[in-house]
Design an enzyme around this catalytic site. Sequence first.
Site, PDB file in Angstrom:
ATOM      1  N   HIS A   1       0.878  -1.319  -0.238  1.00  0.00           N
ATOM      2  CA  HIS A   1       0.032  -0.077  -0.037  1.00  0.00           C
ATOM      3  C   HIS A   1       0.823   1.404  -0.062  1.00  0.00           C
ATOM      4  O   HIS A   1       1.944   1.486  -0.995  1.00  0.00           O
ATOM      5  CB  HIS A   1      -0.838  -0.204   1.335  1.00  0.00           C
ATOM      6  CG  HIS A   1      -2.199   0.774   1.338  1.00  0.00           C
ATOM      7  ND1 HIS A   1      -2.340   1.578   0.174  1.00  0.00           N
ATOM      8  CD2 HIS A   1      -2.798   1.267   2.231  1.00  0.00           C
ATOM      9  CE1 HIS A   1      -3.417   2.600   0.606  1.00  0.00           C
ATOM     10  NE2 HIS A   1      -3.744   2.187   1.847  1.00  0.00           N
TER      11      HIS A   1
ATOM     12  N   HIS B   1      -2.426  -2.287  -9.617  1.00  0.00           N
ATOM     13  CA  HIS B   1      -3.523  -1.739  -8.515  1.00  0.00           C
ATOM     14  C   HIS B   1      -4.576  -2.303  -8.542  1.00  0.00           C
ATOM     15  O   HIS B   1      -5.091  -2.987  -9.870  1.00  0.00           O
ATOM     16  CB  HIS B   1      -3.862  -0.113  -9.356  1.00  0.00           C
ATOM     17  CG  HIS B   1      -4.276   0.598  -8.045  1.00  0.00           C
ATOM     18  ND1 HIS B   1      -5.703   0.324  -7.671  1.00  0.00           N
ATOM     19  CD2 HIS B   1      -3.754   1.611  -7.099  1.00  0.00           C
ATOM     20  CE1 HIS B   1      -5.907   1.410  -6.781  1.00  0.00           C
ATOM     21  NE2 HIS B   1      -4.591   2.006  -6.270  1.00  0.00           N
TER      22      HIS B   1
ATOM     23  N   ASP C   1       2.614   5.453  -6.640  1.00  0.00           N
ATOM     24  CA  ASP C   1       3.833   5.171  -5.852  1.00  0.00           C
ATOM     25  C   ASP C   1       5.146   5.164  -6.880  1.00  0.00           C
ATOM     26  O   ASP C   1       6.352   5.369  -6.432  1.00  0.00           O
ATOM     27  CB  ASP C   1       3.835   4.081  -5.049  1.00  0.00           C
ATOM     28  CG  ASP C   1       2.714   4.161  -3.938  1.00  0.00           C
ATOM     29  OD1 ASP C   1       3.014   5.463  -3.355  1.00  0.00           O
ATOM     30  OD2 ASP C   1       2.068   3.294  -3.594  1.00  0.00           O
TER      31      ASP C   1
HETATM   32  N1  ACO Z   1       4.654  -7.061 -10.506  1.00  0.00           N
HETATM   33  C1  ACO Z   1       4.349  -8.154 -11.120  1.00  0.00           C
HETATM   34  N2  ACO Z   1       3.438  -8.806 -10.959  1.00  0.00           N
HETATM   35  C2  ACO Z   1       2.307  -8.275 -10.486  1.00  0.00           C
HETATM   36  C3  ACO Z   1       2.467  -6.920 -10.108  1.00  0.00           C
HETATM   37  C4  ACO Z   1       3.596  -6.236  -9.938  1.00  0.00           C
HETATM   38  N3  ACO Z   1       3.577  -5.072  -9.297  1.00  0.00           N
HETATM   39  N4  ACO Z   1       1.218  -6.579  -9.404  1.00  0.00           N
HETATM   40  C5  ACO Z   1       0.313  -7.839  -9.804  1.00  0.00           C
HETATM   41  N5  ACO Z   1       1.311  -8.693 -10.503  1.00  0.00           N
HETATM   42  C6  ACO Z   1       0.664  -9.941 -11.000  1.00  0.00           C
HETATM   43  C7  ACO Z   1       0.353 -11.045  -9.925  1.00  0.00           C
HETATM   44  O1  ACO Z   1       1.233 -11.793  -9.821  1.00  0.00           O
HETATM   45  C8  ACO Z   1      -0.721 -11.840 -10.744  1.00  0.00           C
HETATM   46  O2  ACO Z   1      -0.244 -12.458 -11.546  1.00  0.00           O
HETATM   47  P1  ACO Z   1      -0.875 -14.188 -11.914  1.00  0.00           P
HETATM   48  O3  ACO Z   1      -2.332 -13.628 -12.283  1.00  0.00           O
HETATM   49  O4  ACO Z   1      -0.129 -14.814 -12.890  1.00  0.00           O
HETATM   50  O5  ACO Z   1      -0.933 -14.789 -10.460  1.00  0.00           O
HETATM   51  C9  ACO Z   1      -1.696 -10.772 -11.214  1.00  0.00           C
HETATM   52  O6  ACO Z   1      -0.727  -9.675 -11.552  1.00  0.00           O
HETATM   53  C10 ACO Z   1      -2.867  -9.992 -10.369  1.00  0.00           C
HETATM   54  O7  ACO Z   1      -2.072  -9.600  -9.259  1.00  0.00           O
HETATM   55  P2  ACO Z   1      -2.944  -9.804  -7.727  1.00  0.00           P
HETATM   56  O8  ACO Z   1      -1.820  -9.618  -6.712  1.00  0.00           O
HETATM   57  O9  ACO Z   1      -3.970 -10.678  -7.760  1.00  0.00           O
HETATM   58  O10 ACO Z   1      -3.660  -8.181  -7.619  1.00  0.00           O
HETATM   59  P3  ACO Z   1      -4.220  -7.474  -6.599  1.00  0.00           P
HETATM   60  O11 ACO Z   1      -5.144  -6.548  -7.137  1.00  0.00           O
HETATM   61  O12 ACO Z   1      -4.534  -8.278  -5.610  1.00  0.00           O
HETATM   62  O13 ACO Z   1      -2.781  -6.597  -5.885  1.00  0.00           O
HETATM   63  C11 ACO Z   1      -1.584  -4.846  -5.712  1.00  0.00           C
HETATM   64  C12 ACO Z   1      -2.800  -5.267  -6.391  1.00  0.00           C
HETATM   65  C13 ACO Z   1      -1.213  -5.125  -4.374  1.00  0.00           C
HETATM   66  C14 ACO Z   1      -1.307  -3.209  -5.816  1.00  0.00           C
HETATM   67  C15 ACO Z   1      -0.379  -5.508  -6.725  1.00  0.00           C
HETATM   68  O14 ACO Z   1      -0.349  -4.965  -7.905  1.00  0.00           O
HETATM   69  C16 ACO Z   1       1.202  -5.221  -6.347  1.00  0.00           C
HETATM   70  O15 ACO Z   1       1.504  -5.823  -5.298  1.00  0.00           O
HETATM   71  N6  ACO Z   1       1.839  -4.147  -6.521  1.00  0.00           N
HETATM   72  C17 ACO Z   1       3.086  -3.761  -6.298  1.00  0.00           C
HETATM   73  C18 ACO Z   1       2.948  -2.918  -5.096  1.00  0.00           C
HETATM   74  C19 ACO Z   1       2.499  -1.645  -5.256  1.00  0.00           C
HETATM   75  O16 ACO Z   1       2.935  -0.813  -6.038  1.00  0.00           O
HETATM   76  N7  ACO Z   1       1.502  -1.033  -4.193  1.00  0.00           N
HETATM   77  C20 ACO Z   1       0.945   0.413  -4.562  1.00  0.00           C
HETATM   78  C21 ACO Z   1      -0.418   0.114  -4.706  1.00  0.00           C
HETATM   79  S1  ACO Z   1      -1.059   1.761  -4.977  1.00  0.00           S
HETATM   80  C22 ACO Z   1      -1.388   2.255  -3.361  1.00  0.00           C
HETATM   81  O17 ACO Z   1      -1.822   1.781  -2.591  1.00  0.00           O
HETATM   82  C23 ACO Z   1      -1.156   3.768  -2.942  1.00  0.00           C
END
Ligand code: ACO
Length: 435
Positions: free
Chosen positions: A268, A307, A363
Amino acid sequence: MAQDTLTVIDNRTGKKYEIPIVDGTIPAPELRKIKTSADDFGVMSYDPAFMNTASCRSRITYIDGDKGILRYRGYPIEQLAERRSFLEVAYLLVFGELPDAGQLAAWTEEITLHTMVHENIKKLMEAFRYDAHPMGMFLSTIGALSTFYPDAKHIGDITSRHLQMLRLIGKVPTIAAYAYRHSLGLPYVMPDNELSYTANFLSMMFKMTESKYHPNPALVRAMDVLFILHADHEQNCSTNAMRGIGSSHVDPYSALSGAASALYGPLHGGANEAVLVMLNEIGSIANVPAFVKRVKAGEGRLMGFGHRVYKSYDPRAKILKQMADAVFEVQGKNPLIQIALELERIALEDDYFVSRKLYPNVDFYSGLIYQAMKFPVTIFPVLFAIGRTVGWLAQWEEMLLDPEQKIARPRQIYVGPAEREVPKAIVGAAQTAAR
Ligand code: ACO
């Protein structure tokens, strides 16, 4: 007019149910009517991470994740960032309308009068270790404020609620700056009420021996825009925490401390810190392809990408990408920007990221700007929390005034052991425990 309904046929009983569709949702309690017998609890919905569950009705923030739209109270974020100040946007989020000149002057004065903290808050902050993470200091201090303002427990009293809001919006920059100064062993700087909200924050952060701190207006504006962009984002993890904790009717300081804790996590608000760590680890443009390959192999995530709601470019990231140049012009270019741009270029062309609709989020660029402004990496989530405090408070009050809301208490699917008998005590153990 006939109501929109969803017809459900229960194959277990052959019975047919009409579930109303209201605002594109089905009221989950309606599912309870689907049961096999009178003493059956009824059907529940299962949605562990709120992937498809609306938890409230809200008038505050609108997001269309597919189109990359973000609006506060109906106003596009791009226009607010370009035309308004953070305190105007704060007023908008809390009261629903932009302030007129008189309202803004009164609002600004009220907040300015609440920028100082009790001397014992300073002492409390001094008790932290020299290397305490500023976000840990920030969220603990916010929680401690509830002991300084016991009147805050009167959450049903609008005057009390608004007083706590003024206190919190006024004091979060002071607490954030003290947390930063503490980590450097620098004396805390008193708020300067002649400066604007954001200029005063920079003064409390960076003032040294000069009698008055004069921040660069371009940097004040950049910081103000950063606060605006972070001010609210509908039902994100920390806002959900604010509403969930607040639903127990605890005071807003305790609830906000919990919301800040949720923000601290790397998935987050801690992601901006994680982006900088990642860019430093990558080290050079030449290493970007190998890093992307590792991410695709599941060895870590591309921080600042992806996201839950946005399945296109985060509109806040778009604004920040443009704003980075204005800050770099004053402060010099952040060398990591080249790595970030290359990372974005490769990711946006790569099928792994394209097919999963992973785009830069807020971010991805905010950390680079903060770093160029000379903020240390550990303070990044605290900067996020300053802006988001306003959104947490607006959402908290909306939740309290919503007659549909009750204490937040999800159900569960129990998958543990069925009832079993506790074996007789091991001889002597019960007596030892009783001693
Ligand atoms: N890098 C690589 N792969 C990713 C990323 C990433 N940043 N984010 C998601 N994926 C992939 C997952 O591995 C998954 O792949 P799969 O279907 O093969 O298993 C798919 O994309 C879906 O990902 P989920 O984790 O199910 O998506 P969710 O909606 O739960 O997660 C989140 C969202 C937590 C923001 C995620 O994208 C992430 O971890 N991003 C990196 C951290 C980040 O930048 N957080 C800031 C968010 S903005 C904020 O809070 C202000």
